[in-house]
Each structure stands twice: as structure tokens, then as C-alpha cells.
Design a protein around this motif. Structure first.
Motif, mmCIF file in Angstrom:
data_model
loop_
_atom_site.group_PDB
_atom_site.id
_atom_site.type_symbol
_atom_site.label_atom_id
_atom_site.label_comp_id
_atom_site.label_asym_id
_atom_site.label_seq_id
_atom_site.Cartn_x
_atom_site.Cartn_y
_atom_site.Cartn_z
ATOM 1 N N PHE A 1 0.831 -1.276 -0.045
ATOM 2 C CA PHE A 1 0.057 0.006 0.030
ATOM 3 C C PHE A 1 1.125 1.362 -0.040
ATOM 4 O O PHE A 1 1.508 1.568 0.892
ATOM 5 N N SER B 1 -10.204 -2.622 8.218
ATOM 6 C CA SER B 1 -9.296 -3.638 7.642
ATOM 7 C C SER B 1 -9.710 -5.107 7.953
ATOM 8 O O SER B 1 -9.797 -5.826 7.211
ATOM 9 N N ALA C 1 -6.804 -1.806 -1.071
ATOM 10 C CA ALA C 1 -6.920 -2.978 -0.082
ATOM 11 C C ALA C 1 -7.907 -3.849 -0.578
ATOM 12 O O ALA C 1 -7.773 -4.995 -0.442
#
Length: 423
Positions: A51, A129, A155
Motif C-alpha cells: 500500500f 481492515s 486494499a
């Protein structure tokens, strides 16, 4: 063209239709000689792009430690944090969180959206997440096809790919305001086959665009008719800049379909990024398997964070955070007013969240791509922005994302530096 070396790496090309992990036969290690065994390599599921936002955040920290006065428009992290409290000793909670917090989250949906949610369908997680990982594991099998839009939050793509799920990226642009439509979904099915799920975000990262109630309804109905899971990322609800009205904070998918999966977090509107606490609203058939996974993967969400989060739903907290959103609106206005001076290209309408996503236009002729531009800007002006490659592997090299979560003063200083840097 300016050539600028540096650690901002263009994300490697990834296969969006990977061979399902379950279809790959086991390959035993073969000794090369005597008792020696070939060293194991990292798993294929870990071969995903890093990321880049977090890489740049690391670089900003290093430059600040070295004495640089860096203005970061990089991470989506509000600078205004909740006041610290006194935390009591705490042990494990249930895998889906404490009963009082789950009830408080259900009350939030009643107060903001006028919808009754059974607290038993609320799952508290280690940030959004953690919710995405557990939702994807619960909802999809290796080989399933799941659609999401590009540009979009990386993500989604990377977690799904790591789990062996086939990612179907739907290219979007200004003609659909960077959001999916039933027509685009039909085209995706014709090209790739039936979809097991769709992920939407409204407001979206990186574009900040929002879906109107009728648009969200059409997507929910499409998924229901096709037997696909509908996953709504609502992490930026409450950070919106559209006209006041019943939907001004955002429309929750749970208002439209009780079987929709909703994911949210305390990180953005409430500014509790480091507490790593989020939640998911689950359909009845997913609660038990989700709990089984959660009890093995994380045991329980962090107890001190859950204790602090109870204060998030107090009237005075809502008032405080709404004032923070007003500050975001002022920072957003500074960017919109500076568009001509920035001399970039086409930008997405920033309806909500705290992002400005724009093509670089004439700056591409000078710097070549957004990664080179971002590196040059950080080294030459101590301003951090995010190249678009994370969000769009195909066209992201032409765009950058600015986060105005840092507030009005930081944005004003950054804009001044950017304009002077570009000459």
C-alpha cells in the motif's frame, strides 16, 4: 522530462484473474543434494502490491526526523483527535465485541438513518481492515468473482487477490462520476461471468464521489436479482459536502436491503485511526460463520478501544466531530479555489471524504508520471501527495490524490508550496 529517482515504486502489474489457490497442486520440496532442502519462498497469496500510502507515510516520518518541515496531504487521517480518557484494565471481550458497544452502534443507525438494526448482527472488528478480511473470508470462496471500481481503494483488490478471489475491476470515469452502474455490471458479467459480489464506497476513496439514493438502490437491486453479495464501505459517512437533507450524511445500504453487508469504522468521522476499531453489519446467514472466523483470527477486538468508542455516540461528540467536518469543508474549498493555479487536469467531484483526486494534465509533460511528480514534490517542496497507481493500476500514473484531512492551515501551506514548486 524530469527524471526523479526515489522509493515511490510503481505497483507491479498484478493478475486480476488469478488461478484459484485451491486449483494449484501441492509441490513438495525436493532435496538438491544429501539432506539439504530447497528453501521455501513466501506464499503466492502474499505477492500483492504494498500500500503505497503507507510507504510515503514512512518517508514523511523519516524526513521529519531529519529536520524537514514536511506538509503531508498523504494519509486519510484526521489531524483532530478525540480527547484522551482514563481507561480501565480490560481483558478479552466476545469475538464480535461487547454488548454495550454493539447496541450503541445499532442505535447510531436508528439515529442517523432511521433504521432498526439487530445488535446481534453487529460485529465489532479491528478496524475496517479487519472487517474486510473477515467479510471476504465469510462471503467468498477461492475462484469467486467480485467486482469493484477503478480508481478505488487498493486494499479491496489486494485482500481479495491474496484470498484467491478473482477481482473484476470496472473502469470508471467522469461519465458515471467514478461509480458503478447496472449497465457496467452487465458488461462485466458478459466479459468475465457471473459475479459473487460487488463492493461500493460512497463517499469513495480516492475520488470522494457519492451515490444518490436511487443510484445505490439500483445497484442493491441488481445484486439481489443476480444473487451477488452487496458490500457497502461507509467509512466516510458523515464527512460530506452535499446539500443538507435527509441523505446529507450518506445513504446506508442497510436502509435499502437488510441483507446488505455494511462496513464502517471509528477512524475517519471520529478520527480514531490508531485505535483500530471498526464494525460490520451482517446478514443473518453470515453471523455465525463470521464469529467462528473472528474467534480464531483475532479472538476479540481490542477492549480499551471498545471502552473509549462508547463515547463516540454522545451528543457532544457528534457536535465536536461535525465541527471538524466543517474544517474539512474549508480545506476543500481552498483546493477548489486553487484549481486554476494548480494547472492540473480533470478532477473528480469531491462530494465527501477528504480527498481530491486529479489528473496532472500539463505536469505530466514535465515529470512523466505521477510517481515521479510526487517524489519531486516531496524532495523539492516538502509536500507529500499520493500517486494514483495504488488506486488505478491502468490509468493511475496520470493522477494524484490529495488528502485534506490535515486541515485548513496545512492545505493552505501545501498549495502555496505546490504552486511555487511548479513555477
Amino acid at each position: 522530462m524530469v527524471k526523479v529517482p526515489g522509493p515511490f515504486k510503481t505497483p507491479p502489474s498484478i493478475t486480476l484473474d488469478p488461478k484459484p489457490l485451491a486449483d494449484v497442486p501441492d509441490t513438495p520440496l525436493t532435496p538438491e543434494s544429501g539432506d539439504a532442502r530447497a528453501p521455501r519462498s513466501a506464499s503466492r497469496r502474499s505477492e500483492i502490491p504494498v500500500f503505497e500510502v503507507m510507504q510515503i507515510t514512512d518517508e514523511v516520518a523519516r524526513r521529519r526526523h531529519a529536520g524537514h518541515d514536511v506538509v503531508s496531504l498523504c494519509a486519510g487521517e484526521p489531524s483532530a483527535r478525540p480527547a484522551p480518557g482514563t481507561l480501565q484494565p480490560a481483558g478479552y471481550t466476545g469475538p464480535l465485541g461487547t454488548t454495550p458497544l454493539r447496541e450503541a452502534i445499532a442505535g447510531h443507525y436508528r439515529d442517523w438513518y432511521g433504521v432498526e438494526v439487530d445488535p446481534g448482527r453487529v460485529a465489532v472488528t479491528t478496524g475496517s481492515s479487519g472487517a474486510f478480511q473477515l467479510v471476504f473470508l465469510t462471503a467468498f470462496d477461492p475462484g469467486d468473482r467480485v467486482a469493484l471500481v477503478s480508481p478505488g481503494y487498493p486494499a479491496y483488490r489486494n485482500i481479495l487477490t491474496a484470498l484467491g478471489v478473482h477481482v473484476v475491476e470496472i473502469a470508471t470515469g467522469p461519465e458515471t462520476r467514478y461509480q458503478p452502474t447496472p449497465q457496467l455490471l452487465d458488461e462485466a458479467v458478459r466479459e468475465h461471468g457471473d459475479l459473487a459480489g460487488l463492493i461500493v464506497a460512497s463517499p469513495a476513496n480516492p475520488t470522494g464521489t457519492m451515490l444518490a439514493r436511487s443510484e445505490l438502490q439500483s445497484l442493491v437491486e441488481w445484486c439481489s436479482a443476480k444473487g451477488a453479495r452487496f458490500i457497502s464501505d461507509e467509512i466516510y459517512h458523515g464527512i460530506t459536502f452535499i446539500d443538507a437533507g435527509p441523505d446529507s450524511r450518506g445513504v446506508s445500504a442497510v436502509e435499502l436491503d437488510s441483507d446488505a453487508i455494511v462496513i464502517n469504522s471509528f477512524s475517519k468521522y471520529w478520527g480514531m485511526t490508531g485505535w483500530r476499531l471498526g464494525w460490520a453489519l451482517l446478514p443473518e446467514d453470515m453471523v455465525a460463520p463470521f464469529e467462528a472466523l473472528a474467534s480464531n483470527f483475532a479472538l476479540s477486538p481490542p477492549a480499551p478501544a471498545q471502552e473509549l468508542a462508547m463515547r463516540a455516540f454522545a451528543p457532544e461528540t457528534y457536535a465536536e466531530r461535525d465541527s471538524v467536518v466543517q474544517g474539512f469543508a474549508k480545506a476543500r474549498a481552498l483546493i477548489l479555489d486553487a484549481e486554476q493555479s494548480l494547472n492540473w487536469g480533470a478532477a473528480a467531484p469531491s462530494d465527501g471524504a477528504f480527498y481530491y483526486y486529479s489528473e496532472l494534465g500539463p505536469q505530466l509533460e514535465r515529470f512523466g508520471d505521477s510517481s515521479s511528480y510526487a517524489r519531486a514534490l516531496l524532495e523539492g517542496a516538502d509536500v507529500a501527495v499520493v500517486p494514483g497507481g495504488d488506486f488505478d493500476p491502468v490509468a493511475g500514473h496520470r493522477a494524484v490524490r490529495l488528502s485534506y484531512a490535515a486541515g485548513e492551515a496545512a492545505v493552505a501551506e501545501a498549495l502555496d508550496r505546490i504552486i511555487r514548486f511548479q513555477g
